[in-house]
Design a protein around this motif. Structure first.
Motif, short mmCIF file in Angstrom:
data_model
loop_
_atom_site.label_atom_id
_atom_site.label_comp_id
_atom_site.label_asym_id
_atom_site.label_seq_id
_atom_site.Cartn_x
_atom_site.Cartn_y
_atom_site.Cartn_z
N ILE A 47 39.18 56.95 33.50
CA ILE A 47 39.83 56.41 34.69
C ILE A 47 40.62 55.15 34.35
N VAL A 51 44.16 56.78 34.56
CA VAL A 51 44.45 56.87 35.99
C VAL A 51 45.00 55.55 36.52
N GLY A 55 49.07 54.95 33.96
CA GLY A 55 48.57 56.19 33.39
C GLY A 55 48.69 56.19 31.89
#
Length: 150
Positions: A47, A51, A55
């Motif tokens: 993550i 994310v 990214g």
């Protein structure tokens, strides 16, 4: 047949209690606990790296330098490394114990797994805690200004 000649079914004897440490039980428990903890560590790692922020485009040398500048991320990665290597080598040890029938071969393979896992843990830990982004930086490098300021 009379009631006297019919024998009552015998119950199997309880297995003998072994004295000492039950390594197989503790290995089994470790696999469950480390598996749960690895899921948390790996998904947290993914993550943060893939994310949040930009990214995958954000991952470069400067990103790694920024992460390893804090002890939190150093310890996060080291714990993840240790657990993954111990978890994986314990799983391989279980497979070797299940499928290798020759005692000598089994012993050699289990020792080799242990030595390789210990070596990788040692090297990985050294890399994380001794990481220096300025090592070998020359004046024509893009890191020269940052390293001169240190």
């Amino acid at each position: 047949m009379t009631a006297d000649t019919i024998a009552a079914p015998r119950t199997p004897a309880a297995p003998p209690h072994r004295k000492g440490l039950n390594l197989e039980k503790w290995g089994w428990l470790f696999m469950r606990a480390s598996g749960v903890l690895l899921v948390v560590l790996i998904f947290g790692h993914l993550i943060v790296n893939l994310v949040l922020g930009e990214g995958v485009r954000q991952i470069d040398f400067a990103f790694v330098v920024g992460k390893y500048a804090t002890p939190f991320w150093q310890w996060w990665d080291v714990i993840m490394l240790w657990l993954a290597l111990i978890h994986g080598s314990n799983g391989m040890r279980t497979i070797v114990n299940d499928y290798v029938t020759h005692n000598g071969t089994r012993r050699v393979l289990v020792w080799a797994l242990g030595i390789v896992a210990a070596l990788l843990i040692l090297l990985g830990t050294l890399v994380v805690f001794t990481f220096d982004p300025c090592l070998g930086v020359t004046p024509d490098s893009s890191l020269w200004q940052m390293c001169q300021a240190r």
